[in-house]
Write a protein that holds these residues in place. Structure first.
Motif, short mmCIF file in Angstrom:
data_model
loop_
_atom_site.label_atom_id
_atom_site.label_comp_id
_atom_site.label_asym_id
_atom_site.label_seq_id
_atom_site.Cartn_x
_atom_site.Cartn_y
_atom_site.Cartn_z
N ASN A 52 0.80 -1.23 0.00
CA ASN A 52 0.00 0.00 0.00
C ASN A 52 0.83 1.28 0.00
O ASN A 52 0.32 2.34 0.29
CB ASN A 52 -0.97 0.04 1.18
N LYS A 53 2.10 1.18 -0.31
CA LYS A 53 2.95 2.37 -0.34
C LYS A 53 2.78 3.13 -1.65
O LYS A 53 3.10 4.31 -1.73
CB LYS A 53 4.43 2.00 -0.18
N LEU A 54 2.29 2.44 -2.68
CA LEU A 54 2.04 3.09 -3.96
C LEU A 54 0.53 3.18 -4.18
O LEU A 54 -0.20 2.26 -3.84
CB LEU A 54 2.68 2.31 -5.11
N GLU A 55 0.11 4.29 -4.74
CA GLU A 55 -1.30 4.49 -5.02
C GLU A 55 -1.54 4.31 -6.52
O GLU A 55 -0.76 4.79 -7.34
CB GLU A 55 -1.70 5.90 -4.59
N THR A 56 -2.61 3.62 -6.86
CA THR A 56 -2.95 3.42 -8.27
C THR A 56 -4.32 4.03 -8.53
O THR A 56 -5.26 3.78 -7.79
CB THR A 56 -2.97 1.92 -8.62
N THR A 57 -4.40 4.85 -9.58
CA THR A 57 -5.68 5.47 -9.96
C THR A 57 -5.87 5.37 -11.46
O THR A 57 -4.91 5.40 -12.22
CB THR A 57 -5.73 6.96 -9.54
N MET A 58 -7.12 5.27 -11.86
CA MET A 58 -7.46 5.18 -13.29
C MET A 58 -7.38 6.54 -13.95
O MET A 58 -7.72 7.55 -13.36
CB MET A 58 -8.90 4.67 -13.45
N THR A 59 -6.95 6.53 -15.20
CA THR A 59 -7.00 7.75 -16.01
C THR A 59 -8.16 7.62 -17.00
O THR A 59 -8.74 6.54 -17.15
CB THR A 59 -5.68 7.95 -16.79
N ASP A 60 -8.49 8.70 -17.67
CA ASP A 60 -9.61 8.69 -18.62
C ASP A 60 -9.35 7.78 -19.82
O ASP A 60 -10.28 7.30 -20.46
CB ASP A 60 -9.90 10.11 -19.12
N ASP A 61 -8.08 7.55 -20.13
CA ASP A 61 -7.76 6.74 -21.31
C ASP A 61 -7.41 5.28 -20.95
O ASP A 61 -6.65 4.63 -21.65
CB ASP A 61 -6.63 7.39 -22.12
N ALA A 62 -7.97 4.77 -19.84
CA ALA A 62 -7.84 3.36 -19.41
C ALA A 62 -6.42 2.97 -19.03
O ALA A 62 -6.08 1.80 -19.00
CB ALA A 62 -8.40 2.41 -20.47
N ARG A 63 -5.59 3.96 -18.72
CA ARG A 63 -4.27 3.65 -18.17
C ARG A 63 -4.35 3.79 -16.65
O ARG A 63 -5.32 4.32 -16.12
CB ARG A 63 -3.21 4.62 -18.72
N ILE A 64 -3.34 3.32 -15.97
CA ILE A 64 -3.30 3.44 -14.52
C ILE A 64 -2.11 4.30 -14.14
O ILE A 64 -0.98 4.06 -14.57
CB ILE A 64 -3.21 2.05 -13.84
N ARG A 65 -2.40 5.32 -13.34
CA ARG A 65 -1.37 6.22 -12.82
C ARG A 65 -0.88 5.64 -11.50
O ARG A 65 -1.66 5.35 -10.61
CB ARG A 65 -1.96 7.61 -12.60
N ILE A 66 0.43 5.49 -11.38
CA ILE A 66 1.04 4.94 -10.17
C ILE A 66 1.86 6.05 -9.53
O ILE A 66 2.70 6.67 -10.18
CB ILE A 66 1.95 3.73 -10.50
N SER A 67 1.60 6.32 -8.25
CA SER A 67 2.32 7.37 -7.53
C SER A 67 2.55 6.92 -6.09
O SER A 67 1.98 5.94 -5.63
CB SER A 67 1.54 8.69 -7.57
N TRP A 68 3.40 7.67 -5.39
CA TRP A 68 3.68 7.37 -3.99
C TRP A 68 2.46 7.74 -3.16
O TRP A 68 1.87 8.80 -3.33
CB TRP A 68 4.91 8.16 -3.52
N ASN A 69 2.06 6.86 -2.26
CA ASN A 69 0.91 7.11 -1.39
C ASN A 69 1.37 8.05 -0.28
O ASN A 69 2.14 7.66 0.59
CB ASN A 69 0.39 5.80 -0.81
N GLN A 70 0.87 9.28 -0.29
CA GLN A 70 1.29 10.27 0.69
C GLN A 70 0.37 10.32 1.89
O GLN A 70 0.18 11.36 2.51
CB GLN A 70 1.38 11.64 0.03
N GLY A 71 -0.22 9.20 2.24
CA GLY A 71 -1.05 9.15 3.44
C GLY A 71 -2.52 9.30 3.18
O GLY A 71 -3.32 9.23 4.10
N LYS A 72 -2.93 9.53 1.94
CA LYS A 72 -4.35 9.70 1.65
C LYS A 72 -5.12 8.43 1.96
O LYS A 72 -6.27 8.48 2.33
CB LYS A 72 -4.55 10.08 0.18
N ASN A 73 -4.48 7.30 1.79
CA ASN A 73 -5.17 6.02 1.98
C ASN A 73 -4.66 5.28 3.21
O ASN A 73 -4.63 4.07 3.25
CB ASN A 73 -5.02 5.14 0.75
N ASN A 74 -4.25 6.01 4.25
CA ASN A 74 -3.76 5.35 5.45
C ASN A 74 -4.84 4.49 6.10
O ASN A 74 -4.55 3.48 6.70
CB ASN A 74 -3.23 6.36 6.46
N ARG A 75 -6.11 4.90 5.99
CA ARG A 75 -7.18 4.07 6.54
C ARG A 75 -7.22 2.72 5.83
O ARG A 75 -7.39 1.70 6.46
CB ARG A 75 -8.53 4.77 6.40
N ARG A 76 -7.05 2.75 4.50
CA ARG A 76 -7.03 1.49 3.76
C ARG A 76 -5.85 0.65 4.21
O ARG A 76 -5.96 -0.55 4.39
CB ARG A 76 -6.94 1.75 2.26
#
Length: 191
Positions: A52-76
């Motif tokens: 859970n250190k990396l965050e994955t989010t969908m883009t509009d063109d069906a790609r996945i953006r991978i970035s460092w999780n800066q604590g937004k998903n600490n509950r998860r």
């Protein structure tokens, strides 16, 4: 699976993102992943592989953006950890209260969470007409469920959370410390 989906070059970028905590590169994009099942599996695999250190989010063109999780998903992250990984099945915390009975506060907590009062443990009851701090344990109730409970309770605060395999119960108290303050005393010392 991650390396297969990303390819060697993109996977190397993801590893660099992970090692540098998102400093270089700041984000990585996958190739287009058309099938929803494949995207879902990819998200789950990324969470598992990179803890859970990396965050994955969908883009509009069906790609996945991978970035460092800066604590937004600490509950998860907290919810995904097992009780053993947290340190035990008992969440222990300090309970600060002013002019409140221990059982009254525990009863309010249990009603708000929707559990029974017997899931909470404490070593002893504290005086109602005082400012007190005591340790409390909660069986299989996570800190993020307890912390917001004090918003609507005046004179009650919680903090100093930790996890343990042992809960507290009456009789566990090894001692008390008191500071007594006398106010509006009419006592005159003998001279």
């Amino acid at each position: 699976m991650v390396e297969e989906l990303l390819g060697e070059k993109v996977f190397a970028s993801v590893e660099a993102l992970f090692v540098t905590h998102g400093k270089e590169p700041k984000e990585v994009f996958t190739v287009e992943i058309d099938k929803k099942e494949a995207r879902t599996k990819f998200h789950k695999t990324m969470r598992k592989v990179f803890n859970n250190k990396l965050e994955t989010t969908m883009t509009d063109d069906a790609r996945i953006r991978i970035s460092w999780n800066q604590g937004k998903n600490n509950r998860r992250l907290q919810k995904s950890l097992s009780w053993a990984e947290l340190g035990g099945v008992y969440c222990q915390f300090s309970l600060y209260k002013e002019n409140r009975d221990t059982m009254e506060v525990i009863s309010n907590f249990s009603k708000a969470i929707g559990t029974h009062t017997r899931n909470f443990g404490y070593a002893g009851t504290k005086d109602r007409r005082a400012v007190t701090v005591q340790r409390v344990s909660a069986h299989k109730i996570r800190a993020e469920r307890i912390e917001p409970l004090t918003k609507n309770l005046r004179g009650v605060k919680v903090g100093n959370f930790s996890y343990s395999n042992n809960g507290l119960q009456l009789g566990d108290l090894s001692g008390n410390e008191f500071t007594i303050v006398l106010r509006h005393s009419s006592y005159l010392p003998l001279v």
